[in-house]
Write an enzyme that holds these catalytic residues in place. Structure first.
Site, PDB file in Angstrom:
ATOM      1  CE1 TYR A 129      -3.806   2.417   1.086  1.00  0.00           C
ATOM      2  CE2 TYR A 129      -1.963   3.554   2.120  1.00  0.00           C
ATOM      3  CZ  TYR A 129      -3.270   3.547   1.660  1.00  0.00           C
ATOM      4  OH  TYR A 129      -4.027   4.682   1.775  1.00  0.00           O
ATOM      5  CD  GLU A 217      -6.239   4.562  -0.946  1.00  0.00           C
ATOM      6  OE1 GLU A 217      -7.300   4.460  -1.587  1.00  0.00           O
ATOM      7  OE2 GLU A 217      -6.199   4.518   0.291  1.00  0.00           O
TER       8      GLU A 217
END
Ligand code: ADP
Ligand code: MG
Length: 410
Positions: A129, A217
């Site tokens: 991530y 993101e």
């Protein structure tokens, strides 16, 4: 002259648009093509070639992989589907297009899928991530990195916060190799992969700052079996205040994804933010707007929105603002609180009346006007024959709207 657009929501784009943009900055993404019909999708797969394709629903919400289509049986696959042939791509595209995908981020109504992204299948070794955002506390761009990719980062933050590494970049120095090494370290990468992480970090930072993003993101950032770092998902939001510098970004806007209220607000250059309460507020000036929201709370209700029509609003702008408020089904009462400085009270009154005539008015409306041309403004409202409750000052106005809403409910 266009006023400041403080307090507007960021403008979001689709995954495929975000990836095309990141690619311009040298960020590694998979090859893929957008598709609007099953035929498009099949042609895209044929063009891409290879042995595995991913058919990805393009909606402005995450969690697509685990999402469910409203119209399909519960056992049907979600909004991200790995398939083997161009014919499978076509069949899956036909099943997804036009249907409603419900994910943890769409809310129960879901979102209609009108576009797909057909991407080459990646062979994934690990999912990480990585996100970037503007950290208001430090006034810097911050990175958030974790080895736990592909899942909901809030859950990771809750269950295993030690697996999340954050740091920020000093704008005076900009991004440095040390930042990339922090990313590599957080993800347990060394050697050539660490080098890839350093380049990736620098390129993402450049994309973020050059394009005035407010959020980026990548979930997941993957390590492939052939040792490459690739951004497999991308969610990008842009700072609305900086959009005037980026006509190429504004072109990517997909209005079918946006709330009617937000489109209208952006068209008329209004600062509008939806909130959870029930009292719709139309105010001029951010300071007065904050004070109005506070005093509504003081009298036991919550504001349904923040809406600043700005200093020199026209009748059209006021009408648009009023329509935005009345379009919100949660609004049980409306408070118009205007201090006329540059803004004239008679213009406000005319705008409000025009909007009410067009939209009707099913909830109580309290209007407090003060300042320039206040008498003309009050006269227009009085003579309109509409059921408007006049108020003398802010305190009086807040009490009156809260009382009127209570009475309505009783
Ligand atoms: P969302 O976050 O909306 O569910 P993602 O793009 O993150 O959508 O896709 C969900 C999962 O599907 C990823 O975590 C990854 O495991 C897999 N996936 C997505 N794109 C690809 C691809 N091109 N090749 C292989 N797997 C993929
Ligand atoms: Mg994702």
């Amino acid at each position: 002259m266009r006023g400041p657009r403080r307090g507007r929501n960021p403008m979001n784009i689709h995954e495929y648009q975000a990836k095309a943009l990141l690619k311009e900055f040298g960020v590694p993404v998979s090859r893929g093509l957008a598709a609007f019909t099953p035929q498009d999708a099949e042609a895209a797969a044929a063009k891409l070639g290879g042995i595995a394709f991913v058919v990805k629903a393009q909606i402005h919400a995450g969690g697509r992989g685990k999402g469910k289509f409203k119209e399909l049986p519960a056992e049907a696959k979600g909004g991200v589907r790995v398939v083997k042939t161009a014919a499978d791509v076509k069949a899956n595209a036909a099943e997804m297009l036009g249907n409603t995908l419900v994910t943890i981020q769409t809310g129960p109504d879901g979102k209609q899928v009108n576009r797909l992204y057909i991407e080459e299948g990646a062979s994934i070794d690990k999912e990480f991530y990585l996100s970037m955002l503007v950290d208001r506390a430090t006034a810097r761009v911050a990175f958030v990195v974790s080895t736990e990719g592909g899942m909901d980062i809030e859950e990771v933050a809750h269950a295993t916060p030690e697996r999340i590494v954050t740091f920020s970049v000093d704008p005076a120095t900009g991004v440095q190799p040390l930042h990339g090494r922090k990313v590599a370290q957080a993800l347990g990468l060394s050697g050539d992969l660490a080098k890839q992480a350093v380049a990736l970090t620098a390129n993402l930072y450049r994309a973020f700052t050059d394009k005035d993003m407010s959020l980026l993101e990548i979930n997941p950032l993957v390590l492939t079996r052939d040792d490459r770092l690739v951004c497999l998902d991308a969610k990008v939001g842009f700072d609305s205040n900086a959009l005037f510098r980026h006509p190429e970004v504004v072109q990517l806007r997909d209005e079918s994804e946006e709330d009617f209220k937000e489109i209208e607000a952006s068209r008329y250059d209004l600062s509008y933010i939806a909130l959870d309460g029930t009292i719709g507020c139309m105010v001029n000036g951010a300071g007065l707007a904050m004070a109005t929201m506070d005093i509504i709370k003081l009298y036991g209700r919550e504001p349904a929105n923040f809406l600043d029509v700005g200093g020199g609003a026209t009748k059209e702008k006021v009408t648009a603002a009023f329509k935005i408020i009345t379009a919100d089904p949660n609004v049980e009462g409306i408070l118009v609180n205007i201090f006329g400085g540059i803004m004239r009270c008679d213009v406000i009154a005319e705008g409000v009346i025009a909007a009410v005539r067009q939209m009707g008015l099913n909830v109580p409306l309290v209007v407090r006007l003060a300042g320039t041309n206040v008498e003309e403004g009050k006269k227009i409202i009085r003579e309109s024959g509409l059921n408007v409750i006049p108020a003398d000052d802010l305190d009086d106005a807040a009490q009156k709207i809260v009382a009127a809403v209570k009475k309505e409910a009783a």
